[in-house]
Design a protein around this motif. Sequence first.
Motif, PDB file in Angstrom:
ATOM      1  N   TYR A 291     -17.751 -67.797  -1.857  1.00 32.32           N
ATOM      2  CA  TYR A 291     -17.481 -67.802  -3.294  1.00 32.32           C
ATOM      3  C   TYR A 291     -16.104 -67.224  -3.620  1.00 32.32           C
ATOM      4  O   TYR A 291     -15.825 -66.798  -4.736  1.00 32.32           O
ATOM      5  N   LEU A 292     -15.205 -67.211  -2.645  1.00 31.49           N
ATOM      6  CA  LEU A 292     -13.841 -66.749  -2.872  1.00 31.49           C
ATOM      7  C   LEU A 292     -12.981 -67.921  -3.328  1.00 31.49           C
ATOM      8  O   LEU A 292     -13.144 -69.051  -2.864  1.00 31.49           O
ATOM      9  N   ILE A 293     -12.061 -67.654  -4.247  1.00 34.99           N
ATOM     10  CA  ILE A 293     -11.188 -68.699  -4.758  1.00 34.99           C
ATOM     11  C   ILE A 293     -10.214 -69.137  -3.670  1.00 34.99           C
ATOM     12  O   ILE A 293      -9.543 -68.310  -3.041  1.00 34.99           O
ATOM     13  N   THR A 294     -10.130 -70.441  -3.444  1.00 42.28           N
ATOM     14  CA  THR A 294      -9.158 -70.992  -2.502  1.00 42.28           C
ATOM     15  C   THR A 294      -8.147 -71.908  -3.195  1.00 42.28           C
ATOM     16  O   THR A 294      -7.186 -72.350  -2.563  1.00 42.28           O
ATOM     17  N   GLY A 295      -8.360 -72.190  -4.458  1.00 36.51           N
ATOM     18  CA  GLY A 295      -7.418 -73.011  -5.212  1.00 36.51           C
ATOM     19  C   GLY A 295      -7.720 -72.928  -6.691  1.00 36.51           C
ATOM     20  O   GLY A 295      -8.864 -72.647  -7.083  1.00 36.51           O
ATOM     21  N   SER A 296      -6.697 -73.146  -7.519  1.00 40.12           N
ATOM     22  CA  SER A 296      -6.909 -73.072  -8.972  1.00 40.12           C
ATOM     23  C   SER A 296      -5.926 -73.980  -9.687  1.00 40.12           C
ATOM     24  O   SER A 296      -4.850 -74.309  -9.176  1.00 40.12           O
ATOM     25  N   ILE A 297      -6.316 -74.375 -10.894  1.00 44.81           N
ATOM     26  CA  ILE A 297      -5.426 -75.122 -11.789  1.00 44.81           C
ATOM     27  C   ILE A 297      -5.955 -74.962 -13.215  1.00 44.81           C
ATOM     28  O   ILE A 297      -7.161 -74.838 -13.422  1.00 44.81           O
ATOM     29  N   ARG A 298      -5.024 -74.926 -14.176  1.00 41.13           N
ATOM     30  CA  ARG A 298      -5.418 -74.788 -15.582  1.00 41.13           C
ATOM     31  C   ARG A 298      -4.741 -75.891 -16.399  1.00 41.13           C
ATOM     32  O   ARG A 298      -3.563 -76.171 -16.225  1.00 41.13           O
TER      33      ARG A 298
ATOM     34  N   LYS B  93      -4.639 -71.380  -1.585  1.00 38.03           N
ATOM     35  CA  LYS B  93      -4.625 -70.201  -0.706  1.00 38.03           C
ATOM     36  C   LYS B  93      -3.703 -70.419   0.484  1.00 38.03           C
ATOM     37  O   LYS B  93      -3.782 -71.437   1.171  1.00 38.03           O
ATOM     38  N   HIS B  94      -2.825 -69.475   0.718  1.00 39.89           N
ATOM     39  CA  HIS B  94      -1.891 -69.558   1.842  1.00 39.89           C
ATOM     40  C   HIS B  94      -2.665 -69.496   3.167  1.00 39.89           C
ATOM     41  O   HIS B  94      -3.556 -68.677   3.338  1.00 39.89           O
ATOM     42  N   GLY B  95      -2.318 -70.399   4.071  1.00 34.26           N
ATOM     43  CA  GLY B  95      -2.950 -70.402   5.382  1.00 34.26           C
ATOM     44  C   GLY B  95      -4.248 -71.172   5.441  1.00 34.26           C
ATOM     45  O   GLY B  95      -4.909 -71.189   6.494  1.00 34.26           O
ATOM     46  N   ILE B  96      -4.654 -71.809   4.336  1.00 38.40           N
ATOM     47  CA  ILE B  96      -5.881 -72.593   4.354  1.00 38.40           C
ATOM     48  C   ILE B  96      -5.709 -73.718   5.379  1.00 38.40           C
ATOM     49  O   ILE B  96      -4.616 -74.234   5.581  1.00 38.40           O
ATOM     50  N   ASP B  97      -6.788 -74.130   6.010  1.00 36.48           N
ATOM     51  CA  ASP B  97      -6.715 -75.106   7.099  1.00 36.48           C
ATOM     52  C   ASP B  97      -6.422 -76.506   6.562  1.00 36.48           C
ATOM     53  O   ASP B  97      -5.962 -76.671   5.427  1.00 36.48           O
ATOM     54  N   LYS B  98      -6.665 -77.522   7.342  1.00 35.74           N
ATOM     55  CA  LYS B  98      -6.297 -78.896   7.000  1.00 35.74           C
ATOM     56  C   LYS B  98      -6.989 -79.417   5.737  1.00 35.74           C
ATOM     57  O   LYS B  98      -6.612 -80.461   5.213  1.00 35.74           O
ATOM     58  N   THR B  99      -8.002 -78.712   5.249  1.00 40.74           N
ATOM     59  CA  THR B  99      -8.651 -79.129   4.001  1.00 40.74           C
ATOM     60  C   THR B  99      -7.787 -78.824   2.780  1.00 40.74           C
ATOM     61  O   THR B  99      -8.079 -79.285   1.684  1.00 40.74           O
ATOM     62  N   GLY B 100      -6.716 -78.047   2.973  1.00 40.18           N
ATOM     63  CA  GLY B 100      -5.914 -77.609   1.840  1.00 40.18           C
ATOM     64  C   GLY B 100      -5.339 -78.741   1.026  1.00 40.18           C
ATOM     65  O   GLY B 100      -5.301 -78.666  -0.204  1.00 40.18           O
ATOM     66  N   PHE B 101      -4.875 -79.814   1.681  1.00 39.53           N
ATOM     67  CA  PHE B 101      -4.272 -80.915   0.934  1.00 39.53           C
ATOM     68  C   PHE B 101      -5.318 -81.656   0.108  1.00 39.53           C
ATOM     69  O   PHE B 101      -5.032 -82.121  -0.990  1.00 39.53           O
ATOM     70  N   LEU B 102      -6.536 -81.753   0.609  1.00 43.00           N
ATOM     71  CA  LEU B 102      -7.601 -82.386  -0.163  1.00 43.00           C
ATOM     72  C   LEU B 102      -7.976 -81.524  -1.367  1.00 43.00           C
ATOM     73  O   LEU B 102      -8.244 -82.049  -2.452  1.00 43.00           O
ATOM     74  N   VAL B 103      -7.993 -80.208  -1.192  1.00 44.92           N
ATOM     75  CA  VAL B 103      -8.213 -79.305  -2.323  1.00 44.92           C
ATOM     76  C   VAL B 103      -7.096 -79.495  -3.348  1.00 44.92           C
ATOM     77  O   VAL B 103      -7.351 -79.575  -4.556  1.00 44.92           O
ATOM     78  N   PHE B 104      -5.868 -79.583  -2.865  1.00 44.04           N
ATOM     79  CA  PHE B 104      -4.708 -79.832  -3.718  1.00 44.04           C
ATOM     80  C   PHE B 104      -4.916 -81.084  -4.568  1.00 44.04           C
ATOM     81  O   PHE B 104      -4.794 -81.058  -5.797  1.00 44.04           O
ATOM     82  N   LYS B 105      -5.236 -82.198  -3.931  1.00 42.12           N
ATOM     83  CA  LYS B 105      -5.381 -83.468  -4.653  1.00 42.12           C
ATOM     84  C   LYS B 105      -6.577 -83.441  -5.601  1.00 42.12           C
ATOM     85  O   LYS B 105      -6.514 -84.011  -6.701  1.00 42.12           O
ATOM     86  N   THR B 106      -7.664 -82.780  -5.208  1.00 43.86           N
ATOM     87  CA  THR B 106      -8.846 -82.735  -6.058  1.00 43.86           C
ATOM     88  C   THR B 106      -8.585 -81.932  -7.325  1.00 43.86           C
ATOM     89  O   THR B 106      -8.954 -82.346  -8.431  1.00 43.86           O
ATOM     90  N   LEU B 107      -7.930 -80.784  -7.187  1.00 40.77           N
ATOM     91  CA  LEU B 107      -7.604 -79.981  -8.367  1.00 40.77           C
ATOM     92  C   LEU B 107      -6.643 -80.740  -9.285  1.00 40.77           C
ATOM     93  O   LEU B 107      -6.794 -80.712 -10.510  1.00 40.77           O
TER      94      LEU B 107
END
Length: 211
Positions: free
Chosen positions: A64-71, A110-124
């Motif tokens: 339940y820790l935040i790994t990405g955000s957008i407003r 989140k800095h250092g997030i694994d290969k899922t980071g770009f998918l989190v980026f696009k989803t947000l």
Amino acid sequence: MNDIKYYNLDSDELFSMVKFVVEENYNHHQSDLPQFIGDEITAMHNEEISLSNSKIFVARDEDYLITGSIRVTRWNKLDVLPTEKIFDIDLQQKKFEDMKIWHIGRFAIKHGIDKTGFLVFKTLMALAINEVCTSESSVALAECDVKLLRTLKLLGIEVTALSDSINYLGSETIPVLIPFFGLKKFLDKNIHLLKDNLILPNRHVIYKKAV
């Protein structure tokens, strides 16, 4: 990626999002957090409290820790947007008067997030842009560091710079305007992220009525 879930942020967790955004911006661009970071967190928190018509999305991991955000904020032409405050840009100019202006901000991964980071980026991004693309007269304003600006262009999102860059939250940052059709092109290509992969069990939205 199955462990990442997306939430509308509850209003009583606004400070935690702001703290995440400020710290991650510095983590991405320099090795040490500045001594004045507490003041920046407080100032940004106050900015967010003052905005009406905002919705915040966060990605959370299995803990339940935040790994990405957008407003995303629908501007009521009364509140002072970060674009106005930070870059001294007058949004009351005639060239803006027929536009439905939205502001996209507080974007961080989140800095250092694994290969899922770009998918989190696009989803947000898709979540925020989906809010904007309700009218062809809608445009989005954002403050982008140079690295994010390059990524947006690689994703086919065309932007127009509104002024010269400044150093903000540890990086060279430029205010940009993103037209509807650039946003819609990205959304159409990534609409599956909204239809298939999202679980939003926490539907608390921090909209405030405009004055």
